[in-house]
Every structure is written in C-alpha cells, then in structure tokens.
Write a protein that holds these residues in place. Structure first.
Motif, mmCIF file in Angstrom:
data_model
loop_
_atom_site.group_PDB
_atom_site.id
_atom_site.type_symbol
_atom_site.label_atom_id
_atom_site.label_comp_id
_atom_site.label_asym_id
_atom_site.label_seq_id
_atom_site.Cartn_x
_atom_site.Cartn_y
_atom_site.Cartn_z
ATOM 1 N N LEU A 149 -43.241 -26.619 -58.071
ATOM 2 C CA LEU A 149 -43.282 -26.946 -58.758
ATOM 3 C C LEU A 149 -44.581 -28.154 -59.885
ATOM 4 C CD1 LEU A 149 -41.682 -25.621 -61.804
ATOM 5 C CD2 LEU A 149 -40.521 -27.915 -61.337
ATOM 6 N N ILE A 150 -44.954 -26.971 -60.415
ATOM 7 C CA ILE A 150 -46.106 -27.694 -61.270
ATOM 8 C C ILE A 150 -46.294 -28.044 -62.645
ATOM 9 C CG2 ILE A 150 -48.775 -27.994 -61.691
ATOM 10 C CD1 ILE A 150 -47.540 -27.945 -58.411
ATOM 11 N N ASP A 151 -46.820 -29.555 -63.231
ATOM 12 C CA ASP A 151 -46.080 -29.604 -64.264
ATOM 13 C C ASP A 151 -47.395 -28.968 -65.255
ATOM 14 O OD1 ASP A 151 -48.287 -31.648 -64.649
ATOM 15 O OD2 ASP A 151 -46.477 -33.582 -63.932
ATOM 16 N N PRO A 152 -47.017 -29.360 -66.748
ATOM 17 C CA PRO A 152 -47.725 -29.066 -67.408
ATOM 18 C C PRO A 152 -49.416 -29.695 -67.850
ATOM 19 C CG PRO A 152 -46.113 -29.020 -68.548
ATOM 20 C CD PRO A 152 -45.912 -30.334 -67.138
ATOM 21 N N ASP A 153 -49.139 -30.628 -66.470
ATOM 22 C CA ASP A 153 -50.646 -31.676 -66.467
ATOM 23 C C ASP A 153 -51.347 -31.492 -65.168
ATOM 24 O OD1 ASP A 153 -50.956 -32.539 -68.182
ATOM 25 O OD2 ASP A 153 -49.819 -34.437 -67.902
ATOM 26 N N GLY A 154 -50.652 -30.497 -64.000
ATOM 27 C CA GLY A 154 -50.915 -30.062 -63.096
ATOM 28 C C GLY A 154 -50.891 -31.039 -61.916
ATOM 29 N N TYR A 155 -49.889 -31.677 -62.182
ATOM 30 C CA TYR A 155 -49.365 -32.329 -60.646
ATOM 31 C C TYR A 155 -47.999 -31.804 -60.016
ATOM 32 C CZ TYR A 155 -52.485 -36.034 -62.460
ATOM 33 O OH TYR A 155 -53.734 -36.658 -62.407
ATOM 34 N N THR A 156 -47.525 -31.570 -59.159
ATOM 35 C CA THR A 156 -46.655 -31.144 -58.262
ATOM 36 C C THR A 156 -45.596 -32.839 -58.587
ATOM 37 O OG1 THR A 156 -47.537 -31.013 -56.419
ATOM 38 C CG2 THR A 156 -45.284 -31.104 -56.338
ATOM 39 N N VAL A 157 -43.995 -32.119 -59.011
ATOM 40 C CA VAL A 157 -43.062 -32.614 -59.665
ATOM 41 C C VAL A 157 -42.050 -33.405 -58.428
ATOM 42 C CG1 VAL A 157 -40.831 -32.608 -60.776
ATOM 43 C CG2 VAL A 157 -43.083 -31.107 -61.391
ATOM 44 N N PRO A 158 -41.895 -34.806 -58.246
ATOM 45 C CA PRO A 158 -41.755 -34.933 -57.163
ATOM 46 C C PRO A 158 -40.236 -34.492 -56.678
ATOM 47 C CG PRO A 158 -42.365 -36.593 -58.584
ATOM 48 C CD PRO A 158 -42.700 -36.011 -59.375
ATOM 49 N N ASP A 159 -39.815 -34.083 -55.795
ATOM 50 C CA ASP A 159 -39.004 -33.450 -54.402
ATOM 51 C C ASP A 159 -38.989 -32.110 -54.990
ATOM 52 O OD1 ASP A 159 -38.667 -36.651 -53.465
ATOM 53 O OD2 ASP A 159 -37.616 -36.727 -54.877
ATOM 54 N N THR A 160 -39.894 -31.146 -55.357
ATOM 55 C CA THR A 160 -40.382 -30.170 -55.608
ATOM 56 C C THR A 160 -40.654 -29.213 -54.665
ATOM 57 O OG1 THR A 160 -41.437 -30.273 -57.599
ATOM 58 C CG2 THR A 160 -39.543 -30.505 -58.368
ATOM 59 N N VAL A 161 -41.448 -29.495 -53.363
ATOM 60 C CA VAL A 161 -41.871 -28.608 -52.275
ATOM 61 C C VAL A 161 -40.958 -28.364 -51.058
ATOM 62 C CG1 VAL A 161 -43.925 -29.322 -50.891
ATOM 63 C CG2 VAL A 161 -44.150 -30.345 -52.476
ATOM 64 N N HIS A 162 -40.479 -26.377 -51.562
ATOM 65 C CA HIS A 162 -39.387 -26.408 -50.627
ATOM 66 C C HIS A 162 -40.543 -24.808 -49.520
ATOM 67 C CE1 HIS A 162 -36.564 -28.184 -53.034
ATOM 68 N NE2 HIS A 162 -36.962 -27.121 -54.157
ATOM 69 N N THR A 163 -40.359 -25.020 -48.547
ATOM 70 C CA THR A 163 -40.448 -23.796 -47.597
ATOM 71 C C THR A 163 -39.592 -23.549 -47.441
ATOM 72 O OG1 THR A 163 -42.152 -26.301 -46.614
ATOM 73 C CG2 THR A 163 -41.327 -23.547 -45.227
ATOM 74 N N VAL A 164 -39.780 -21.750 -47.915
ATOM 75 C CA VAL A 164 -38.569 -21.462 -47.869
ATOM 76 C C VAL A 164 -38.826 -20.229 -47.327
ATOM 77 C CG1 VAL A 164 -37.664 -21.963 -50.205
ATOM 78 C CG2 VAL A 164 -39.584 -19.972 -49.790
ATOM 79 N N SER A 165 -37.884 -19.307 -46.123
ATOM 80 C CA SER A 165 -37.896 -18.132 -45.784
ATOM 81 C C SER A 165 -38.859 -16.765 -47.066
ATOM 82 C CB SER A 165 -37.257 -17.337 -44.949
ATOM 83 O OG SER A 165 -36.021 -17.343 -46.132
ATOM 84 N N GLY A 166 -39.188 -15.518 -46.361
ATOM 85 C CA GLY A 166 -39.631 -14.653 -47.742
ATOM 86 C C GLY A 166 -38.463 -14.378 -48.663
ATOM 87 N N SER A 167 -37.434 -13.807 -47.677
ATOM 88 C CA SER A 167 -36.094 -13.416 -48.595
ATOM 89 C C SER A 167 -35.422 -14.678 -49.474
ATOM 90 C CB SER A 167 -34.709 -13.304 -47.921
ATOM 91 O OG SER A 167 -34.837 -14.135 -46.952
ATOM 92 N N ALA A 168 -35.861 -15.010 -49.505
ATOM 93 C CA ALA A 168 -35.454 -17.094 -50.826
ATOM 94 C C ALA A 168 -36.990 -17.372 -51.874
ATOM 95 C CB ALA A 168 -35.517 -18.850 -49.765
ATOM 96 N N VAL A 169 -37.643 -16.429 -51.476
ATOM 97 C CA VAL A 169 -39.114 -16.951 -52.797
ATOM 98 C C VAL A 169 -38.826 -16.564 -54.003
ATOM 99 C CG1 VAL A 169 -41.065 -16.309 -53.228
ATOM 100 C CG2 VAL A 169 -40.874 -16.798 -50.670
ATOM 101 N N ASP A 170 -38.052 -16.060 -54.252
ATOM 102 C CA ASP A 170 -37.177 -15.666 -55.896
ATOM 103 C C ASP A 170 -36.599 -16.314 -56.250
ATOM 104 O OD1 ASP A 170 -39.466 -13.088 -55.568
ATOM 105 O OD2 ASP A 170 -38.506 -11.483 -54.979
#
Length: 58
Positions: free
Chosen positions: A6-27
């Motif tokens: 998740l990227i905030d309006p200033d272009g930074y990654t919101v803390p704790d929002t990086v997720h590696t997911v399988s193809g079926s869970a992307v949406d």
C-alpha cells in the motif's frame, strides 16, 4: 508470487502493508488494503491532508 504494498499519497509504503500473496489472493488482498487499511491510515494522518482515495497498491 506477487508482492503487494500500500502506497500513501506521498509515494511511501505504509508500514506493515507489504504482502506476498498467491495469484488467487491478489484481488482480495488489494481490496483489503484499499478499503480497510488505507482509510484507517488516512484518518490517522488527516491533519496532513491524507485521503484514502489517493492511496494505491503496487
């Protein structure tokens, strides 16, 4: 497997929002980040003009 963040309006990654997911869970994960996490983060930083509509997932 894709990595979503998740990227905030200033272009930074919101803390704790990086997720590696399988193809079926992307949406589902993308929707969760935009409808649950972004509004909560934007509300926390509303004094600085953050608005959940300006967040994006990459």
């Amino acid at each position: 497997m894709p990595e979503l963040r998740l990227i905030d309006p200033d272009g930074y990654t919101v803390p704790d929002t990086v997720h590696t997911v399988s193809g079926s869970a992307v949406d589902e994960t993308r929707q969760h980040l935009l409808t649950d996490i972004a509004p909560a983060h934007a509300a926390e930083w509303a004094d600085f003009g953050y608005d959940a509509r300006n967040y994006r997932v990459t």
